[in-house]
Every structure is written in C-alpha cells, then in structure tokens.
Design a protein around this motif. Structure first.
Motif, PDB file in Angstrom:
ATOM      1  N   GLY A 142       0.753  -1.189   0.190  1.00 43.34           N
ATOM      2  CA  GLY A 142       0.016  -0.206  -0.118  1.00 43.34           C
ATOM      3  C   GLY A 142       0.945   1.306  -0.025  1.00 43.34           C
ATOM      4  N   ARG A 143       2.197   1.190   0.127  1.00 42.28           N
ATOM      5  CA  ARG A 143       3.171   2.372  -0.206  1.00 42.28           C
ATOM      6  C   ARG A 143       3.473   2.634  -1.466  1.00 42.28           C
ATOM      7  NH1 ARG A 143       5.053   3.686   5.220  1.00 42.28           N
ATOM      8  NH2 ARG A 143       4.183   2.316   6.624  1.00 42.28           N
ATOM      9  N   THR A 144       4.123   3.898  -1.635  1.00 40.35           N
ATOM     10  CA  THR A 144       4.681   4.185  -2.893  1.00 40.35           C
ATOM     11  C   THR A 144       6.000   3.986  -2.903  1.00 40.35           C
ATOM     12  OG1 THR A 144       2.924   6.026  -3.198  1.00 40.35           O
ATOM     13  CG2 THR A 144       5.006   6.180  -4.442  1.00 40.35           C
ATOM     14  N   PHE A 145       6.588   3.129  -3.842  1.00 37.16           N
ATOM     15  CA  PHE A 145       7.851   2.848  -3.878  1.00 37.16           C
ATOM     16  C   PHE A 145       8.431   3.109  -5.147  1.00 37.16           C
ATOM     17  CE2 PHE A 145      11.585  -0.033  -3.663  1.00 37.16           C
ATOM     18  CZ  PHE A 145      11.825  -0.156  -2.538  1.00 37.16           C
ATOM     19  N   ALA A 146       9.779   4.004  -5.438  1.00 34.71           N
ATOM     20  CA  ALA A 146      10.270   4.762  -6.359  1.00 34.71           C
ATOM     21  C   ALA A 146      11.488   3.916  -6.962  1.00 34.71           C
ATOM     22  CB  ALA A 146      10.685   6.129  -6.064  1.00 34.71           C
TER      23      ALA A 146
END
Length: 127
Positions: free
Chosen positions: A112-116
């Motif tokens: 559920g997190r944003t990962f670059a």
C-alpha cells in the motif's frame, strides 16, 4: 560499429557502476570497459541513455555494448544480442523516510505504499 572505437551505451543513474560527475560519465563499468578498450588499442566512447530499452541499443546498431545495472531476463533476449557472464551481484536496500524508519521491518510492510524505482529495472520487477 567503427574500427578502433568501443561505443558504450550506459545508464548514468546506477552508481557505483555508472554515474555522471560534472558531465563526465564514470564508474566501475566504465573503468572495466576502459581497461578493455586500452588493452585492444581502442578509443572508449561512452554515451548516456535512459535505462528502459538500453539493452536493445547494440542490436539496433547504436552501440557496441550496453552497460550499467542490466540484469538478464527472458524479455530482454534478442537474436542479435549475446549476454556476458554476470560480473557483479547487487544486494538491494531501500531508502526510507526517517518517519517510517521503525514502521518498515519486512517486505510485507511496503504493501500500500509508494515505492520509487527505475522503470523496467530489476528493482522494478522486485518491487
């Protein structure tokens, strides 16, 4: 592509293998390829490209070699390309915001997190 010249297509966003320093492309891959070129009395020319599709450039006649963090994968095979043996293995880490330092303990905590990541890189596949 040209006699006496080793033309390298490199992604310059993958230190310590390849990166830009004041407009100069450098790193471990550049050093190794420079030593190879010198041994065979060739001029080394390194040009920076984006990562996505970098591995296709030799098959398209735009470089002799593509370098910098390219992992072998099924979708990157091409009849006009040959892969070297692996010469490095990378241990992956993640850079977190300080506020999340205690909240991320395992891979499942990234849900559920944003990962670059670099698009189409091994990190992208792993993420």
């Amino acid at each position: 592509l040209r006699p006496g010249v080793l033309q390298v297509a490199a992604f310059s966003g993958f230190p310590p293998f390849v990166w830009k320093n004041g407009g100069q492309i450098q790193g471990a891959d550049v050093q190794v390829l420079g030593e190879f070129a010198a041994r065979y009395q060739m001029e080394l020319r390194v040009q920076a490209f984006g990562f996505d599709g970098l591995w296709e450039l030799p098959a398209r006649g735009l470089a002799d070699i593509a370098a910098s963090g390219i992992s072998i994968s099924q979708d990157r095979n091409h009849p006009d390309l040959a892969w070297s043996s692996p010469y490095a293995h990378v241990r992956r880490t993640a850079l977190l915001r300080k506020v999340d330092e205690g909240n991320i303990q395992s891979v499942s905590d990234f849900s559920g997190r944003t990962f670059a990541v670099v698009r189409n890189s091994a990190a992208h596949v792993h993420a």
